[in-house]
Write a protein that holds these residues in place. Structure first.
Motif, short mmCIF file in Angstrom:
data_model
loop_
_atom_site.label_atom_id
_atom_site.label_comp_id
_atom_site.label_asym_id
_atom_site.label_seq_id
_atom_site.Cartn_x
_atom_site.Cartn_y
_atom_site.Cartn_z
N MET A 160 0.84 -1.19 0.00
CA MET A 160 0.00 0.00 0.00
C MET A 160 0.88 1.25 0.00
O MET A 160 2.00 1.24 0.48
N ALA A 161 0.35 2.34 -0.50
CA ALA A 161 1.07 3.60 -0.52
C ALA A 161 0.10 4.72 -0.18
O ALA A 161 -1.04 4.71 -0.58
N ARG A 162 0.58 5.71 0.56
CA ARG A 162 -0.32 6.77 0.97
C ARG A 162 -0.59 7.69 -0.20
O ARG A 162 0.21 7.85 -1.11
N ARG A 163 -1.74 8.35 -0.19
CA ARG A 163 -2.14 9.21 -1.27
C ARG A 163 -1.33 10.49 -1.25
O ARG A 163 -1.10 11.10 -0.22
N LYS A 164 -0.88 10.92 -2.43
CA LYS A 164 -0.15 12.17 -2.55
C LYS A 164 -1.12 13.32 -2.70
O LYS A 164 -2.12 13.21 -3.38
N ASP A 165 -0.79 14.47 -2.08
CA ASP A 165 -1.73 15.58 -2.03
C ASP A 165 -1.39 16.70 -3.01
O ASP A 165 -2.19 17.60 -3.21
N GLY A 166 -0.23 16.71 -3.63
CA GLY A 166 0.10 17.80 -4.52
C GLY A 166 1.51 17.68 -5.05
O GLY A 166 2.22 16.72 -4.78
N VAL A 167 1.92 18.71 -5.83
CA VAL A 167 3.22 18.70 -6.47
C VAL A 167 4.35 18.69 -5.43
O VAL A 167 5.33 17.96 -5.56
N LEU A 168 4.21 19.53 -4.40
CA LEU A 168 5.26 19.59 -3.38
C LEU A 168 5.38 18.28 -2.63
O LEU A 168 6.48 17.84 -2.27
#
Length: 267
Positions: A1-9
């Protein structure tokens, strides 16, 4: 599993964490001086017809560079710190698991710790390891290994209750063909079904079960192993750093200076 990315940074920080800390430091310095140079350039006012697009492009570049000259070096500097401590955490996890030396230690880990441990084992064997997690579009692949210009894929299955079946191995084999990987590994803390073993036979897929992984861990030569004994505070026990067994208090019988002295010995 991998956590969701929230943006470019967040994506950039994730990339920075995967890189060696010294690489992050280099990128931070390069991006600062490059963007600082761009931000320092004066943008000439557009006075000629047809030059407005060029003027706006230059102005946008200057604005981006003005902000980015501080933001990007900060992100990669933070990534360098996280990468350094992350690497130390992996080395400590491998060293501690090696000292305990029992397969059931693998079963007590979280899936994330298991993935980190497997990655560190391959890293110690000379591979460059990129952790991508198994939630992406790459068919459950958790690790991408690079060595001598060749790509190898790894799936980690920290399963306690049941065997790893042939579906997992077939899935990895399909991703290997799509990505041009020369080999693949399925690593589990448990065991495999006979169908999974039969499918992997004759293909460039190695099935590593809990017993074999434990042997691989024991075969790793650590540069900075943990040398202190592991103390179980709850039970007030000292654990042998070599085999993980409980140590018992004994009295020395030999030696002019040691006779009668108490010491801990492996049971």
């Amino acid at each position: 599993m991998a956590r969701r990315k929230d943006g470019v940074l967040d994506d950039l920080l994730g990339i920075a964490k995967m890189l060696p800390w010294w690489s992050d430091v280099g990128i931070a310095l390069i991006t600062y001086f490059w963007l600082h140079n761009v931000a320092s350039n004066e943008v000439a006012l557009a006075v000629q017809p047809g030059k407005m697009g060029e003027f706006l492009g230059s102005q946008m570049s200057k604005t981006f560079a003005t902000i980015g000259q501080y933001l990007l070096p900060f992100v990669f500097s933070l990534g360098a710190v996280l990468s350094f401590f992350d690497r130390k955490k992996r080395e400590h996890l491998l060293s501690e698991t090696k000292q305990r030396g029992k397969q059931n230690v693998l079963l007590d880990m979280s899936w994330r710790e298991f993935e980190m441990l497997v990655g560190e084992v391959f890293r110690q064997r000379g591979f460059t390891v990129v952790e991508i997690g198994g939630n992406g579009p790459d068919g459950g692949v958790d690790l991408v290994l690079k060595k001598n210009g060749e790509t190898h894929l790894v799936q980690c299955k920290q399963w306690k209750a049941y065997k790893v079946g042939v579906e997992v191995v077939r899935e990895l084999y399909g991703v290997m063909a799509a990505k041009g990987a020369v080999s693949g590994y399925v690593v589990t803390s448990g065991v495999y079904t006979n169908e999974a073993k039969a499918f992997a036979n004759g293909r460039n897929i190695e099935l590593i079960d809990g017993s074999k992984l434990t042997q691989m861990i024991q075969g790793v030569k650590l540069s900075n192993p943990i040398t202190t004994n592991i103390v179980n505070v709850a039970k007030n026990e000292v654990t042998c750093p070599k085999c993980g067994s409980a140590m018992v208090k004994r009295n020395a019988r030999r030696g002019a200076n040691n006779a009668g002295q108490a010491f801990f010995g492996c049971s």
